[in-house]
Design a protein around this motif. Sequence first.
Motif, PDB file in Angstrom:
ATOM      1  N   GLU A 186      -4.555 -23.881  24.386  1.00  0.00           N
ATOM      2  CA  GLU A 186      -5.291 -24.312  25.226  1.00  0.00           C
ATOM      3  C   GLU A 186      -4.676 -25.525  26.228  1.00  0.00           C
ATOM      4  O   GLU A 186      -5.088 -25.694  27.367  1.00  0.00           O
ATOM      5  N   LEU A 187      -3.630 -26.088  25.641  1.00  0.00           N
ATOM      6  CA  LEU A 187      -3.225 -27.036  26.507  1.00  0.00           C
ATOM      7  C   LEU A 187      -2.319 -26.271  27.512  1.00  0.00           C
ATOM      8  O   LEU A 187      -2.244 -27.118  28.689  1.00  0.00           O
ATOM      9  N   GLU A 188      -1.679 -25.160  27.346  1.00  0.00           N
ATOM     10  CA  GLU A 188      -1.069 -24.303  28.330  1.00  0.00           C
ATOM     11  C   GLU A 188      -2.108 -24.113  29.549  1.00  0.00           C
ATOM     12  O   GLU A 188      -1.523 -24.062  30.526  1.00  0.00           O
ATOM     13  N   GLY A 189      -3.214 -23.993  29.282  1.00  0.00           N
ATOM     14  CA  GLY A 189      -4.121 -23.657  30.366  1.00  0.00           C
ATOM     15  C   GLY A 189      -4.376 -24.860  31.184  1.00  0.00           C
ATOM     16  O   GLY A 189      -4.916 -24.609  32.365  1.00  0.00           O
ATOM     17  N   LEU A 190      -3.761 -25.896  30.977  1.00  0.00           N
ATOM     18  CA  LEU A 190      -4.005 -27.318  31.935  1.00  0.00           C
ATOM     19  C   LEU A 190      -3.166 -26.994  33.094  1.00  0.00           C
ATOM     20  O   LEU A 190      -3.272 -27.713  34.111  1.00  0.00           O
ATOM     21  N   GLY A 191      -2.142 -26.016  33.081  1.00  0.00           N
ATOM     22  CA  GLY A 191      -1.438 -25.671  34.171  1.00  0.00           C
ATOM     23  C   GLY A 191      -0.411 -26.608  34.236  1.00  0.00           C
ATOM     24  O   GLY A 191       0.338 -26.640  35.672  1.00  0.00           O
ATOM     25  N   LEU A 192       0.127 -27.337  33.175  1.00  0.00           N
ATOM     26  CA  LEU A 192       1.246 -28.358  33.356  1.00  0.00           C
ATOM     27  C   LEU A 192       2.253 -27.719  32.534  1.00  0.00           C
ATOM     28  O   LEU A 192       2.294 -26.986  31.609  1.00  0.00           O
ATOM     29  N   PRO A 193       3.625 -28.129  33.024  1.00  0.00           N
ATOM     30  CA  PRO A 193       4.676 -27.909  32.156  1.00  0.00           C
ATOM     31  C   PRO A 193       4.519 -28.551  30.696  1.00  0.00           C
ATOM     32  O   PRO A 193       4.098 -29.686  30.871  1.00  0.00           O
ATOM     33  N   LEU A 194       4.584 -27.715  29.682  1.00  0.00           N
ATOM     34  CA  LEU A 194       4.433 -28.160  28.327  1.00  0.00           C
ATOM     35  C   LEU A 194       5.899 -28.183  27.711  1.00  0.00           C
ATOM     36  O   LEU A 194       6.523 -26.932  27.787  1.00  0.00           O
ATOM     37  N   ARG A 195       6.199 -28.993  26.520  1.00  0.00           N
ATOM     38  CA  ARG A 195       7.249 -28.878  25.869  1.00  0.00           C
ATOM     39  C   ARG A 195       6.701 -29.174  24.484  1.00  0.00           C
ATOM     40  O   ARG A 195       5.923 -30.021  24.184  1.00  0.00           O
ATOM     41  N   SER A 196       7.284 -28.682  23.413  1.00  0.00           N
ATOM     42  CA  SER A 196       6.750 -28.822  21.927  1.00  0.00           C
ATOM     43  C   SER A 196       7.937 -29.459  21.389  1.00  0.00           C
ATOM     44  O   SER A 196       9.021 -29.292  21.555  1.00  0.00           O
ATOM     45  N   VAL A 197       7.208 -30.383  20.288  1.00  0.00           N
ATOM     46  CA  VAL A 197       8.186 -31.177  19.634  1.00  0.00           C
ATOM     47  C   VAL A 197       8.136 -31.106  18.141  1.00  0.00           C
ATOM     48  O   VAL A 197       6.941 -31.214  17.601  1.00  0.00           O
ATOM     49  N   GLU A 198       8.965 -30.414  17.455  1.00  0.00           N
ATOM     50  CA  GLU A 198       8.689 -30.168  15.922  1.00  0.00           C
ATOM     51  C   GLU A 198       8.806 -31.241  14.998  1.00  0.00           C
ATOM     52  O   GLU A 198       9.526 -32.418  15.402  1.00  0.00           O
ATOM     53  N   HIS A 199       7.747 -31.312  14.146  1.00  0.00           N
ATOM     54  CA  HIS A 199       7.698 -32.262  13.104  1.00  0.00           C
ATOM     55  C   HIS A 199       8.947 -32.630  12.462  1.00  0.00           C
ATOM     56  O   HIS A 199       9.431 -31.713  11.956  1.00  0.00           O
ATOM     57  N   ARG A 200       9.586 -33.929  12.177  1.00  0.00           N
ATOM     58  CA  ARG A 200      10.807 -34.055  11.549  1.00  0.00           C
ATOM     59  C   ARG A 200      10.503 -34.730  10.218  1.00  0.00           C
ATOM     60  O   ARG A 200       9.593 -35.451   9.944  1.00  0.00           O
ATOM     61  N   ALA A 201      11.468 -34.626   9.286  1.00  0.00           N
ATOM     62  CA  ALA A 201      11.245 -35.094   7.842  1.00  0.00           C
ATOM     63  C   ALA A 201      11.232 -36.626   7.908  1.00  0.00           C
ATOM     64  O   ALA A 201      10.541 -37.292   6.951  1.00  0.00           O
ATOM     65  N   SER A 202      12.190 -37.062   8.753  1.00  0.00           N
ATOM     66  CA  SER A 202      12.411 -38.604   8.654  1.00  0.00           C
ATOM     67  C   SER A 202      11.849 -39.066  10.153  1.00  0.00           C
ATOM     68  O   SER A 202      12.092 -38.438  11.111  1.00  0.00           O
ATOM     69  N   GLU A 203      11.299 -40.383  10.029  1.00  0.00           N
ATOM     70  CA  GLU A 203      10.860 -40.964  11.327  1.00  0.00           C
ATOM     71  C   GLU A 203      12.259 -41.193  12.143  1.00  0.00           C
ATOM     72  O   GLU A 203      13.123 -41.797  11.607  1.00  0.00           O
ATOM     73  N   PRO A 204      12.346 -40.844  13.530  1.00  0.00           N
ATOM     74  CA  PRO A 204      13.240 -41.121  14.343  1.00  0.00           C
ATOM     75  C   PRO A 204      13.577 -42.432  14.885  1.00  0.00           C
ATOM     76  O   PRO A 204      12.802 -42.808  15.658  1.00  0.00           O
ATOM     77  N   VAL A 205      14.408 -43.184  14.258  1.00  0.00           N
ATOM     78  CA  VAL A 205      14.518 -44.770  14.662  1.00  0.00           C
ATOM     79  C   VAL A 205      16.001 -44.879  14.821  1.00  0.00           C
ATOM     80  O   VAL A 205      16.954 -44.734  14.046  1.00  0.00           O
ATOM     81  N   GLY A 206      16.395 -45.871  15.862  1.00  0.00           N
ATOM     82  CA  GLY A 206      17.541 -46.082  16.161  1.00  0.00           C
ATOM     83  C   GLY A 206      18.183 -44.920  17.065  1.00  0.00           C
ATOM     84  O   GLY A 206      17.777 -44.065  17.606  1.00  0.00           O
ATOM     85  N   ALA A 207      19.445 -45.575  17.800  1.00  0.00           N
ATOM     86  CA  ALA A 207      20.077 -44.788  19.124  1.00  0.00           C
ATOM     87  C   ALA A 207      20.395 -43.352  18.554  1.00  0.00           C
ATOM     88  O   ALA A 207      20.127 -42.408  19.150  1.00  0.00           O
ATOM     89  N   ALA A 208      20.906 -43.205  17.581  1.00  0.00           N
ATOM     90  CA  ALA A 208      21.609 -41.819  16.887  1.00  0.00           C
ATOM     91  C   ALA A 208      20.169 -40.895  16.784  1.00  0.00           C
ATOM     92  O   ALA A 208      20.533 -39.662  17.127  1.00  0.00           O
ATOM     93  N   ALA A 209      19.340 -41.270  16.238  1.00  0.00           N
ATOM     94  CA  ALA A 209      18.226 -40.467  16.059  1.00  0.00           C
ATOM     95  C   ALA A 209      17.535 -40.242  17.190  1.00  0.00           C
ATOM     96  O   ALA A 209      17.184 -39.004  17.265  1.00  0.00           O
ATOM     97  N   LEU A 210      17.407 -40.900  18.110  1.00  0.00           N
ATOM     98  CA  LEU A 210      16.581 -40.661  19.627  1.00  0.00           C
ATOM     99  C   LEU A 210      17.586 -39.987  20.378  1.00  0.00           C
ATOM    100  O   LEU A 210      16.830 -39.309  20.968  1.00  0.00           O
ATOM    101  N   ARG A 211      18.777 -40.178  20.122  1.00  0.00           N
ATOM    102  CA  ARG A 211      19.665 -39.089  20.958  1.00  0.00           C
ATOM    103  C   ARG A 211      19.550 -37.571  20.615  1.00  0.00           C
ATOM    104  O   ARG A 211      19.225 -36.858  21.398  1.00  0.00           O
ATOM    105  N   GLU A 212      19.522 -37.514  19.161  1.00  0.00           N
ATOM    106  CA  GLU A 212      19.075 -36.316  18.668  1.00  0.00           C
ATOM    107  C   GLU A 212      17.781 -35.528  18.955  1.00  0.00           C
ATOM    108  O   GLU A 212      17.682 -34.394  19.458  1.00  0.00           O
ATOM    109  N   LEU A 213      16.846 -36.430  19.050  1.00  0.00           N
ATOM    110  CA  LEU A 213      15.476 -36.101  19.400  1.00  0.00           C
ATOM    111  C   LEU A 213      15.542 -35.673  20.892  1.00  0.00           C
ATOM    112  O   LEU A 213      14.825 -34.827  21.274  1.00  0.00           O
ATOM    113  N   GLY A 214      15.869 -36.528  21.710  1.00  0.00           N
ATOM    114  CA  GLY A 214      15.998 -36.350  23.281  1.00  0.00           C
ATOM    115  C   GLY A 214      16.675 -34.985  23.648  1.00  0.00           C
ATOM    116  O   GLY A 214      16.177 -34.291  24.519  1.00  0.00           O
ATOM    117  N   ALA A 215      17.540 -34.734  22.900  1.00  0.00           N
ATOM    118  CA  ALA A 215      18.441 -33.454  23.245  1.00  0.00           C
ATOM    119  C   ALA A 215      17.547 -32.221  22.623  1.00  0.00           C
ATOM    120  O   ALA A 215      17.610 -31.046  23.391  1.00  0.00           O
TER     121      ALA A 215
END
Length: 411
Positions: free
Chosen positions: A283-312
Motif C-alpha cells: 500500500e505504501l509503495e502505491g504512494l509513488g515514493l522511494p521506500l526503504r524497509s528496516v528490519e526489527h532488531r533484537a536490541s535497541e540501537p543506542v550509541g554511535a556503533a549501533a547507529l553506524r550499523e543501522l545506517g549502513a
Amino acid sequence: MRTLMFTGKGGVGKTTLAAATAVRLAERGGKVLVLSTDPAHSLADCLGTGLDHEPRELSLSSGQGERSETDVVLHAAEIATRGLLEEVWGRLREHLHTLLTSSGVAEVDAAELTRLPGVEELLALTEVRRLAAEGPWDTVVVDCGPTAETLRLLTLPEALDDYLERLFPKHRRLVRGMLAGMAGDSHGDRWEALSEALGGLAARLEGLAGFLTDRTTSVRLVSTPESVVAAETRRVLTALSLHRIHVDGVLVNRMVPSPGEAEGAAAEWLRLRRGQQREVVAELEGLGLPLRSVEHRASEPVGAAALRELGAGIYGAADPLEGAERRPVIDVRETPEHDRARYWLRVALPLGPSADLELARAGDELAITVDGHRRLVALPSVLRRCVVVEAEAGDDGLAVGFRPDPEQWMR
C-alpha cells in the motif's frame, strides 16, 4: 546545504532513523548537524550522550582517547523553546496587552487575544533555520515531533501570517493613520514599537515559509508496517503536498525478519506476520515514493556503533540524501477549444480512496480542503476570468476544469 526533516506517528522510531541517517551522512565525509524539535526529546538518549540547545561535537569513532583528524564527527543539539518564548514573544505580548486594555478591551479578552497560537513550535522552527544558516553544514537532519505536531509546525508560518494579518493589518496606511491619531498619546511610542516588532515577526514568518518550501528542504516519512500507521502516513503526505512541502521518501521500520526455511510455531508466526506486513508495504509503495524497509532488531540501537550499523543496513552504498525528485505541485494545461474545459488546473496531491475533499472558488483563489487541511491556491491570471465547469480526483491528484467566462473577458 540540504535540510532533511523526519516525522512519523509517535512511537514508530523516527528519532532512531533520523540519527542513523545523520551518522551515515557523517561517515560519507559531510559536515552534518542533527537537531531535535520534538517536545519529548530523545535524541540525546539515542546518541548515548548529553545534549543542549547549542550544537555539540560528537566523535563517532569506536576508539577511546583524544579525537584524531580521521575520526568521523557529527554535531547534534536539542532545541529548547522555553527561554526563547519569553525572550521573543514576552515583550510583544506585554505591549499588545496594555494597548488592548487601554482601548477598552476586557482583561479576559485581551489575555486571549495575546496568546499567539503555536508560538513555541514557531520558535523551534526559527532555531532550525538559524542554526542551519550559521553553521558550516552540508546537511541538517531534523527529528521533528509526531505527525500531528509536525503538521502544525510545518504549516505554522502561513497560519500565523493570517493571524497577524487579522490582528494587525499589513496595510501601512492604516498603521500610520492610527499612529497619527494617537499623536501626543502616552501610548504612541508603544504603538510604534509594536508596529515594528510585529512587522519583524511577519518578515520572519515569510522567511520560514520559504525555507520549508525551498528546493533544498524535504521531509522523510517514517512508518511501521501497520494499517493504522500507513493510513496516517498517507494523510500526512497529502497535507504536506497541499502546502507545497516536498516529501522525498518513506522508511518502513520494524519489519519482522524472514524465517527462511525454519520450521515450528515461531517460524510460522513470523511468516504470517511478515505476509501481513508486506501487504501494508505494498500500500505504501502505491504512494509513488522511494521506500526503504528496516528490519526489527533484537536490541535497541543506542550509541554511535549501533547507529553506524543501522545506517549502513538502511542505505548500503546509496546516498542517504537520494529521494524522489521535486515535481511541480500546480500545473496548467490548455485543451482544444471545443472541449468542455478549455483549461485544466492540476494539483499533485496523493489522494486516497477515503480522502474527504472539498473545493470552493473564492474570488481569484481556489480553496482546497483535504481531511480538514485547507489551502488557498492563487489562480494563474489566465484562469481568473474563467468559471469552474468540472473537477476530477484520483491517485495522481486533483484536476479542475475551467472555461472562459464571456462576461469577464468582455470587461
